[in-house]
Design an enzyme around this catalytic site. Structure first.
Site, PDB file in Angstrom:
ATOM      1  N   GLU A  97      18.931  -3.717   8.742  1.00  0.00           N
ATOM      2  CA  GLU A  97      19.158  -4.144  10.128  1.00  0.00           C
ATOM      3  C   GLU A  97      18.566  -3.121  11.094  1.00  0.00           C
ATOM      4  O   GLU A  97      18.641  -1.922  10.845  1.00  0.00           O
ATOM      5  CB  GLU A  97      20.670  -4.282  10.345  1.00  0.00           C
ATOM      6  CG  GLU A  97      21.072  -4.851  11.671  1.00  0.00           C
ATOM      7  CD  GLU A  97      22.595  -5.052  11.791  1.00  0.00           C
ATOM      8  OE1 GLU A  97      23.233  -5.562  10.849  1.00  0.00           O
ATOM      9  OE2 GLU A  97      23.136  -4.667  12.829  1.00  0.00           O
ATOM     10  N   ASP A  99      18.838  -2.388  15.203  1.00  0.00           N
ATOM     11  CA  ASP A  99      19.704  -2.824  16.310  1.00  0.00           C
ATOM     12  C   ASP A  99      19.360  -2.253  17.669  1.00  0.00           C
ATOM     13  O   ASP A  99      19.211  -1.034  17.803  1.00  0.00           O
ATOM     14  CB  ASP A  99      21.139  -2.287  16.090  1.00  0.00           C
ATOM     15  CG  ASP A  99      21.900  -3.005  15.038  1.00  0.00           C
ATOM     16  OD1 ASP A  99      21.591  -4.153  14.760  1.00  0.00           O
ATOM     17  OD2 ASP A  99      22.834  -2.381  14.499  1.00  0.00           O
ATOM     18  N   GLU A 101      21.742  -2.640  21.056  1.00  0.00           N
ATOM     19  CA  GLU A 101      22.947  -3.251  21.621  1.00  0.00           C
ATOM     20  C   GLU A 101      23.164  -2.661  23.006  1.00  0.00           C
ATOM     21  O   GLU A 101      23.046  -1.442  23.190  1.00  0.00           O
ATOM     22  CB  GLU A 101      24.181  -2.960  20.764  1.00  0.00           C
ATOM     23  CG  GLU A 101      24.226  -3.782  19.497  1.00  0.00           C
ATOM     24  CD  GLU A 101      25.579  -3.682  18.807  1.00  0.00           C
ATOM     25  OE1 GLU A 101      26.215  -4.717  18.607  1.00  0.00           O
ATOM     26  OE2 GLU A 101      25.994  -2.555  18.492  1.00  0.00           O
TER      27      GLU A 101
END
Ligand SMILES: *[C@@H]1O[C@H](CO)[C@@H](O)[C@H](O)[C@H]1NC(C)=O
Length: 282
Positions: A97, A99, A101
């Site tokens: 993953e 990311d 955010e």
């Protein structure tokens, strides 16, 4: 002459259509019961959040390496407790993953851009930043360049973080599991803002984040079943083998010196058994 100008004009229109990805073609809205929608003939997407639900979408394609741009304009005003997640992820228990955010805040206080990299189901590689602009006032471009050599996180073309391939030194690197792009706007007020102390003020709902100018033109992405090796044409700018230039490293140093507020590699208390190996590698 006129015909020539006209054909140039058409070429320009075609080029513009090709580079600004159409959200209808590229994404499926996956949750939120109508709270995420596509507008402007596929050029704009919005996610909303109210007390009942957030919303989100995912790419139709899976990618195994790519340079992927998305423009986001985040929840304005009092966005405390909201999180807009934008990430790439594979599936399964050993997932990889990448990311971005965005953690909202009360009016006038800064958003936090939270980044992380998971390899084979293991993350704990958070780096957090403030931004050098107001990410709610306008659209800004967030780029993931993921190739076999490194993962580069960029904001408006400025490198903010690199995760290098240190497989030779025993650090797992995402390189064999295709990932989809996911994004969502959701309620994370148990942890997001000032450590969870500031809750969502629902009198401001619905909250809304917008997306446009998606570009996966330089990517190995497919909608059908994967086969190896991936048929992929990396194009002319060789993103597939890019590593940061010294100018980009300079920019990253500027960002990290001035805007980084958390780096797992500096959090010695968190890893009493020893720092993650990549922290001492260059
Ligand atoms: C919100 O604002 C406070 C005060 O300026 C700051 O400490 C915090 O890092 C900001 N962002 C989040 C997500 O809490």
């Amino acid at each position: 002459m006129a015909a020539f100008a006209l054909s140039l004009l058409f070429a320009g229109i075609l080029a513009a259509t090709a580079s600004a990805g159409n959200f209808y073609d590229s994404f499926d809205i996956t949750w939120g019961d109508g709270r995420a929608s596509i507008f402007e003939a596929g050029q704009l997407l919005t996610c909303t959040l109210d007390k009942i639900s957030g919303s989100g979408f995912q790419s139709k394609k899976e990618y195994l390496f790519g340079k992927i741009d998305m423009q986001l304009k985040l929840v304005a005003g009092n966005s405390a407790g909201t999180v807009t997640a934008y990430y790439l992820s594979s599936k399964g228990e050993q997932w990889d993953e990448i990311d971005f955010e965005f953690l909202g805040n009360v009016t006038g206080q800064p958003y936090v851009l939270h980044t992380n990299v998971f390899t084979q189901g293991k993350g704990n590689r958070e780096m957090q930043f403030y931004l050098w602009f107001d990410p709610t006032a306008d659209f800004h471009t967030y780029t993931v360049l993921w190739n076999p050599l490194n993962i580069m996180f960029m904001v408006d073309g400025i490198l903010i973080r690199v995760f290098k391939n240190h497989e030779a030194e025993g650090v797992a690197y995402p390189k064999s599991q295709p990932m989809r792009i996911y994004s969502s706007l959701w309620d994370a007020d148990d942890w997001a803002t000032q450590g969870g102390r500031v809750k969502i003020d629902w009198s401001n709902a619905p909250f809304s984040a917008s997306y446009r100018n998606f570009n996966d033109g330089d990517s190995c992405g497919r909608t059908d079943v994967w086969s190896w090796p991936v048929p992929c044409n990396p194009g002319s700018d060789s993103w597939m083998w890019t590593t940061p230039s010294s100018d980009q490293f300079g920019q990253m140093k500027w960002v990290q010196d001035h805007y980084m507020i958390y780096n797992y590699c500096s959090d010695f208390q968190r890893f009493p058994q020893g720092m993650p190996p990549e922290c001492s590698l260059n």
